[in-house]
Design a protein around this motif. Structure first.
Motif, PDB file in Angstrom:
ATOM      1  N   UNK A 258       1.005  -0.886  -0.254  1.00 47.47           N
ATOM      2  CA  UNK A 258       0.375  -0.144   0.182  1.00 47.47           C
ATOM      3  C   UNK A 258       0.771   0.796  -0.654  1.00 47.47           C
ATOM      4  N   UNK A 259       1.640   1.586   0.644  1.00 42.60           N
ATOM      5  CA  UNK A 259       2.846   1.974   1.094  1.00 42.60           C
ATOM      6  C   UNK A 259       3.362   2.582  -0.476  1.00 42.60           C
ATOM      7  N   UNK A 260       3.726   1.473  -0.857  1.00 44.26           N
ATOM      8  CA  UNK A 260       3.932   1.709  -2.866  1.00 44.26           C
ATOM      9  C   UNK A 260       3.451   2.145  -3.631  1.00 44.26           C
ATOM     10  N   UNK A 261       1.896   2.598  -2.949  1.00 47.09           N
ATOM     11  CA  UNK A 261       0.903   3.063  -4.345  1.00 47.09           C
ATOM     12  C   UNK A 261       1.314   4.426  -4.255  1.00 47.09           C
ATOM     13  N   UNK A 262       1.327   5.307  -2.892  1.00 50.28           N
ATOM     14  CA  UNK A 262       1.716   6.194  -2.249  1.00 50.28           C
ATOM     15  C   UNK A 262       0.080   6.934  -2.446  1.00 50.28           C
ATOM     16  N   UNK A 263       0.484   8.739  -1.618  1.00 51.52           N
ATOM     17  CA  UNK A 263      -1.211   9.553  -1.381  1.00 51.52           C
ATOM     18  C   UNK A 263      -1.390   9.000  -0.147  1.00 51.52           C
ATOM     19  N   UNK A 264      -2.230   9.970   0.417  1.00 52.43           N
ATOM     20  CA  UNK A 264      -3.094   9.977   1.644  1.00 52.43           C
ATOM     21  C   UNK A 264      -3.745   8.660   1.931  1.00 52.43           C
ATOM     22  N   UNK A 265      -3.974   8.326   1.194  1.00 53.97           N
ATOM     23  CA  UNK A 265      -5.565   6.652   1.300  1.00 53.97           C
ATOM     24  C   UNK A 265      -3.761   5.932   1.703  1.00 53.97           C
ATOM     25  N   UNK A 266      -2.832   5.746   0.754  1.00 52.64           N
ATOM     26  CA  UNK A 266      -2.028   4.721   1.088  1.00 52.64           C
ATOM     27  C   UNK A 266      -1.076   5.158   2.497  1.00 52.64           C
ATOM     28  N   UNK A 267      -1.153   6.615   2.542  1.00 52.63           N
ATOM     29  CA  UNK A 267      -0.652   6.302   4.544  1.00 52.63           C
ATOM     30  C   UNK A 267      -1.949   5.840   5.703  1.00 52.63           C
ATOM     31  N   UNK A 268      -3.286   5.773   5.053  1.00 58.15           N
ATOM     32  CA  UNK A 268      -3.959   6.082   5.884  1.00 58.15           C
ATOM     33  C   UNK A 268      -4.571   4.385   5.748  1.00 58.15           C
ATOM     34  N   UNK A 269      -4.396   3.679   5.218  1.00 65.92           N
ATOM     35  CA  UNK A 269      -4.662   2.009   4.862  1.00 65.92           C
ATOM     36  C   UNK A 269      -3.653   1.771   5.823  1.00 65.92           C
ATOM     37  N   UNK A 270      -2.090   2.340   5.424  1.00 64.64           N
ATOM     38  CA  UNK A 270      -0.805   1.543   6.274  1.00 64.64           C
ATOM     39  C   UNK A 270      -1.465   2.305   7.675  1.00 64.64           C
ATOM     40  N   UNK A 271      -1.762   3.310   8.506  1.00 64.99           N
ATOM     41  CA  UNK A 271      -1.986   2.722   9.503  1.00 64.99           C
ATOM     42  C   UNK A 271      -3.066   2.031   9.834  1.00 64.99           C
ATOM     43  N   UNK A 272      -4.399   1.588   9.132  1.00 59.03           N
ATOM     44  CA  UNK A 272      -5.372   0.415   9.380  1.00 59.03           C
ATOM     45  C   UNK A 272      -4.654  -0.376   9.325  1.00 59.03           C
ATOM     46  N   UNK A 273      -3.983  -0.300   8.665  1.00 57.54           N
ATOM     47  CA  UNK A 273      -3.397  -2.121   8.567  1.00 57.54           C
ATOM     48  C   UNK A 273      -2.668  -2.346   9.422  1.00 57.54           C
ATOM     49  N   UNK A 274      -1.699  -1.425  10.757  1.00 61.23           N
ATOM     50  CA  UNK A 274      -0.707  -0.900  11.138  1.00 61.23           C
ATOM     51  C   UNK A 274      -1.737  -1.403  12.853  1.00 61.23           C
ATOM     52  N   UNK A 275      -2.571  -0.816  13.039  1.00 61.39           N
ATOM     53  CA  UNK A 275      -3.789  -1.019  13.862  1.00 61.39           C
ATOM     54  C   UNK A 275      -3.989  -2.622  13.928  1.00 61.39           C
ATOM     55  N   UNK A 276      -5.062  -3.077  12.764  1.00 64.18           N
ATOM     56  CA  UNK A 276      -4.942  -4.625  12.863  1.00 64.18           C
ATOM     57  C   UNK A 276      -4.175  -5.908  13.344  1.00 64.18           C
ATOM     58  N   UNK A 277      -2.855  -4.980  12.974  1.00 62.94           N
ATOM     59  CA  UNK A 277      -1.857  -6.056  12.585  1.00 62.94           C
ATOM     60  C   UNK A 277      -1.288  -6.029  14.691  1.00 62.94           C
ATOM     61  N   UNK A 278      -1.386  -4.779  14.801  1.00 60.25           N
ATOM     62  CA  UNK A 278      -1.441  -4.339  16.977  1.00 60.25           C
ATOM     63  C   UNK A 278      -2.323  -4.942  17.437  1.00 60.25           C
ATOM     64  N   UNK A 279      -3.478  -4.742  16.845  1.00 59.91           N
ATOM     65  CA  UNK A 279      -4.540  -5.664  17.830  1.00 59.91           C
ATOM     66  C   UNK A 279      -4.393  -7.492  17.217  1.00 59.91           C
ATOM     67  N   UNK A 280      -4.245  -8.286  16.231  1.00 61.81           N
ATOM     68  CA  UNK A 280      -4.221  -9.149  16.117  1.00 61.81           C
ATOM     69  C   UNK A 280      -3.060  -9.699  16.829  1.00 61.81           C
ATOM     70  N   UNK A 281      -2.014  -9.007  16.832  1.00 64.92           N
ATOM     71  CA  UNK A 281      -0.549  -9.620  17.998  1.00 64.92           C
ATOM     72  C   UNK A 281      -1.315  -9.535  19.392  1.00 64.92           C
ATOM     73  N   UNK A 282      -1.915  -8.736  19.873  1.00 66.00           N
ATOM     74  CA  UNK A 282      -2.072  -8.558  21.291  1.00 66.00           C
ATOM     75  C   UNK A 282      -3.347  -9.851  21.562  1.00 66.00           C
ATOM     76  N   UNK A 283      -3.908 -10.232  20.426  1.00 67.39           N
ATOM     77  CA  UNK A 283      -5.171 -10.978  20.668  1.00 67.39           C
ATOM     78  C   UNK A 283      -4.689 -12.090  21.073  1.00 67.39           C
TER      79      UNK A 283
END
Length: 129
Positions: A73-98
């Motif tokens: 997603x980061x390679x795609x660039x743009x603000x949408x990519x950053x928002x998606x990256x942050x969302x995926x990071x949050x999901x990954x952190x949630x999944x890891x804690x779960x």
């Protein structure tokens, strides 16, 4: 055939059969394949370790998959990519804690089972004495 050779042949035939008839079986007074308390606990701990390792590998796989998605997603660039990256990071952190919570719960459950098995085996050993 002469008389002496005939007698010798008969005696040899009897001697050859004698060991087959007179063999004795071994007698043993050992306890039949019982595990000691330490062996039971070791096996239980190995099972706990194996299950914990499996959960950790699952967590690592989820994390690497999330990292690949973020990189894609980061390679795609743009603000949408950053928002998606942050969302995926949050999901990954949630999944890891779960997964970590599940792992800790499973580890404590298996630890309790191992302690129970050890106490049970110890009771059997004391009861047989």
């Amino acid at each position: 055939m002469s008389y002496t050779s005939e007698i010798a042949a008969r005696r040899m035939a009897l001697l050859c059969r004698a060991p087959l008839v007179q063999t004795r079986r071994q007698f043993s007074t050992t306890i039949a394949a019982q595990k000691s308390t330490t062996e039971t606990v070791k096996e239980s701990l190995k099972q706990v370790d194996r299950k914990v390792s499996d959960k950790l590998v699952d967590g690592i796989n989820v994390g690497s998959a999330a990292a690949q998605k973020v990189a894609g997603v980061a390679e795609a660039g743009g603000s949408k990519a950053r928002a998606s990256a942050e969302e995926l990071r949050g999901e990954a952190k949630g999944k890891a804690s779960e997964l970590q919570g599940e792992l800790q719960g499973k580890a404590s459950e298996l630890k309790g089972e191992a302690k129970g098995a050890a106490k049970e085996a110890e009771g059997k050993v004391k009861g047989s004495l």
